[in-house]
Design an enzyme around this catalytic site. Structure first.
Site, PDB file in Angstrom:
ATOM      1  N   LYS A 136      78.502 -10.094 117.590  1.00  0.00           N
ATOM      2  CA  LYS A 136      77.943  -8.781 117.267  1.00  0.00           C
ATOM      3  C   LYS A 136      78.991  -7.682 117.424  1.00  0.00           C
ATOM      4  O   LYS A 136      79.134  -6.811 116.566  1.00  0.00           O
ATOM      5  CB  LYS A 136      76.728  -8.496 118.154  1.00  0.00           C
ATOM      6  CG  LYS A 136      75.979  -7.236 117.753  1.00  0.00           C
ATOM      7  CD  LYS A 136      74.557  -7.176 118.266  1.00  0.00           C
ATOM      8  CE  LYS A 136      74.462  -7.019 119.758  1.00  0.00           C
ATOM      9  NZ  LYS A 136      73.359  -6.100 120.140  1.00  0.00           N
ATOM     10  N   ASP A 173      76.434  -8.899 129.342  1.00  0.00           N
ATOM     11  CA  ASP A 173      75.215  -9.181 128.569  1.00  0.00           C
ATOM     12  C   ASP A 173      74.623 -10.553 128.877  1.00  0.00           C
ATOM     13  O   ASP A 173      73.512 -10.860 128.436  1.00  0.00           O
ATOM     14  CB  ASP A 173      75.507  -9.086 127.065  1.00  0.00           C
ATOM     15  CG  ASP A 173      75.669  -7.640 126.612  1.00  0.00           C
ATOM     16  OD1 ASP A 173      75.040  -6.756 127.222  1.00  0.00           O
ATOM     17  OD2 ASP A 173      76.428  -7.400 125.660  1.00  0.00           O
ATOM     18  N   ARG A 221      67.665  -4.293 133.231  1.00  0.00           N
ATOM     19  CA  ARG A 221      67.638  -5.763 133.190  1.00  0.00           C
ATOM     20  C   ARG A 221      67.527  -6.402 134.567  1.00  0.00           C
ATOM     21  O   ARG A 221      67.101  -7.565 134.670  1.00  0.00           O
ATOM     22  CB  ARG A 221      68.869  -6.287 132.431  1.00  0.00           C
ATOM     23  CG  ARG A 221      68.735  -6.068 130.927  1.00  0.00           C
ATOM     24  CD  ARG A 221      69.919  -6.586 130.148  1.00  0.00           C
ATOM     25  NE  ARG A 221      69.660  -6.445 128.704  1.00  0.00           N
ATOM     26  CZ  ARG A 221      70.600  -6.490 127.774  1.00  0.00           C
ATOM     27  NH1 ARG A 221      71.871  -6.653 128.121  1.00  0.00           N
ATOM     28  NH2 ARG A 221      70.289  -6.367 126.499  1.00  0.00           N
ATOM     29  N   ARG A 231      67.490  -9.638 124.941  1.00  0.00           N
ATOM     30  CA  ARG A 231      68.071 -10.630 125.863  1.00  0.00           C
ATOM     31  C   ARG A 231      67.063 -11.085 126.927  1.00  0.00           C
ATOM     32  O   ARG A 231      67.120 -12.228 127.379  1.00  0.00           O
ATOM     33  CB  ARG A 231      69.343 -10.075 126.499  1.00  0.00           C
ATOM     34  CG  ARG A 231      70.400  -9.781 125.456  1.00  0.00           C
ATOM     35  CD  ARG A 231      71.810  -9.765 125.985  1.00  0.00           C
ATOM     36  NE  ARG A 231      72.703  -9.158 125.005  1.00  0.00           N
ATOM     37  CZ  ARG A 231      73.208  -9.777 123.939  1.00  0.00           C
ATOM     38  NH1 ARG A 231      72.926 -11.043 123.724  1.00  0.00           N
ATOM     39  NH2 ARG A 231      74.018  -9.141 123.110  1.00  0.00           N
TER      40      ARG A 231
END
Length: 431
Positions: free
Chosen positions: A14, A312, A343, A390
């Site tokens: 990406k 990530d 997250r 994610r």
């Protein structure tokens, strides 16, 4: 579902896909790109560049061409640039606009509109750009670039490849030399690819810090770009194959840039059987095929210095830790609180709901593993993904090693980065 076997390829990286489109749009002539990721985030970048004058065409799956306008040639967009869910598109395009004499409005979805843009606004303002942002420095925002912009020397206060790249992109059309000082190394795709397009960019090491210089008023030459497979997408399949008994999966053409490959090193330290085959270089980026076999993982304390090279991948690492033998400790992860969701909290809640033993700290998670025993799974209450792709994919992997399965509230955000995730998971478990 059965073990993960056979050979797969994940979609293109990406980060590299975004940059290939942007640098192609600033070159004079026709850039060809193969292996471009066609997720929503990258398509948002393509649409924004088209709105500013670049001609971007899709020829077949992953095969694209970009006819650029030249550095300094971006046109004022007629309408607001809709960035969807893409923080990368937003921050890098803000850098591009900063040294052009144009005004652009940036909008995004609810998740993106909650993410901090002040970290980019601050250095770009020093270069002469003016901003009208929403309270808290978030989207929607309006910016007017400065022509000519002022070259700056800027030390990054947080490890962020997006902030670094925004400043370097602004420096492309700024007379003189723009310098970014990076105390902690972050992914270096911008530096590698800008050099490939012909920018006068050089990197020095001073007192243990990376110092990146770019000479402005650059002329970029069109390139033929091959995008390697995205290591952040491969991460879900690496962890799934390590956790599901009987798995022996090969993932071809994965980008193994040192600034991105931290997860593989950490999983190997945990006892993961991951073999790098056919190591090579494609378009200036290191690439390998990964053979991953089921392994009994053990808990470790993850060195916080490795965090930027796998920022990530922590959500899916937390899933691996939940099945490991012993305790996994992570810290230094404050950056995870300002991603598509918080997250740390999101994964702590999701894994706890699925039956894992998780303690959330200020800057990390402490996870007591099950020693390979399946998680209980969810019954009745779905995992909240907070519109974060994610989180959704990580919990899908956790579902493979749970007794009752794991239900997530929304799988649609997966399309932002990995549109074929579910189909590929089905293919590899039925090979």
């Amino acid at each position: 579902m059965g073990p993960l076997t056979g050979t797969i390829r994940v979609p293109g990286d990406k980060s590299i896909s975004h940059r290939a489109l942007m640098f192609g749009a600033l070159a004079v002539g026709r850039t060809t790109i193969s292996g471009l990721l066609e997720g929503h985030d990258v398509l948002a970048t393509a649409d924004a560049l088209r709105a500013m004058g670049a001609k971007i065409e899709r020829h077949s799956e992953g095969e694209w061409t970009v006819s650029g306008v030249g550095v300094g040639g971006l046109l004022q967009p007629k309408t607001a640039l809709d960035m969807g869910n893409s923080g990368t598109s937003t921050r890098l395009l803000m850098g591009l606009v900063a040294s052009h004499g144009i005004t652009a409005a940036f909008t995004g979805d609810a998740s993106l509109s909650g993410r901090p843009m002040g970290r980019v606004i601050e250095p770009l303002s020093r270069m002469g750009t003016s901003f009208e942002a929403s309270p808290g420095g978030t989207l929607p925002l309006m910016m007017t670039g400065s022509l000519p912009a002022v070259p700056i020397t800027y030390r990054l206060p947080v490890a962020s490849a997006q902030v670094k790249s925004a400043i370097l992109l602004a420096g492309l059309n700024t007379p003189g030399i723009t310098t970014v000082i990076e105390p902690v190394p972050t992914r270096d795709h911008s530096e590698r690819m800008l050099k490939g397009f012909g920018a006068d960019l050089w990197v020095e090491e001073t007192d243990g810090e990376r110092v990146i210089h770019i000479r402005g008023e650059a002329d970029l030459s069109p390139q033929n770009i091959t995008v390697p497979g995205d290591p952040s997408s491969a991460a879900f399949f690496i962890v799934a194959a390590l956790l599901v008994e009987g798995s022996d999966l090969t993932i071809e053409n994965v980008g193994m840039n040192d600034t991105r490959a931290g997860l593989v090193s950490v999983l190997q330290l945990m006892g993961g059987n991951i073999e790098l085959l056919n190591e090579r270089e494609v378009g200036g980026e290191p690439v390998a095929d990964l053979r991953v076999r089921h392994s009994q993982l053990r808990g470790i304390e993850v060195d916080s210095a490795i965090a930027p090279s796998m920022i990530d991948e922590f959500p899916v690492l937390f899933v691996a830790a939940a099945l490991a033998k012993g305790t996994t400790i992570t810290n230094g992860l404050e950056e995870l609180r300002v991603k598509e969701s918080d997250r740390l909290t999101a994964m702590a809640q999701a894994l706890t709901l699925a039956g894992a033993n998780v303690t959330e700290t200020e800057d990390g998670l402490i996870i007591q593993g099950t020693n390979g025993k399946p998680l209980a799974g969810t019954t009745g209450e779905p995992v909240t993904t907070h519109l974060d792709h994610r989180i959704a994919m990580s919990m899908a992997v956790a579902g493979l090693v749970s007794s009752a399965g794991i239900e997530v509230d929304d799988t649609r955000p997966i399309a932002t980065s990995f549109p074929i995730f579910e189909a590929l998971l089905e293919q590899s478990t039925n090979a």
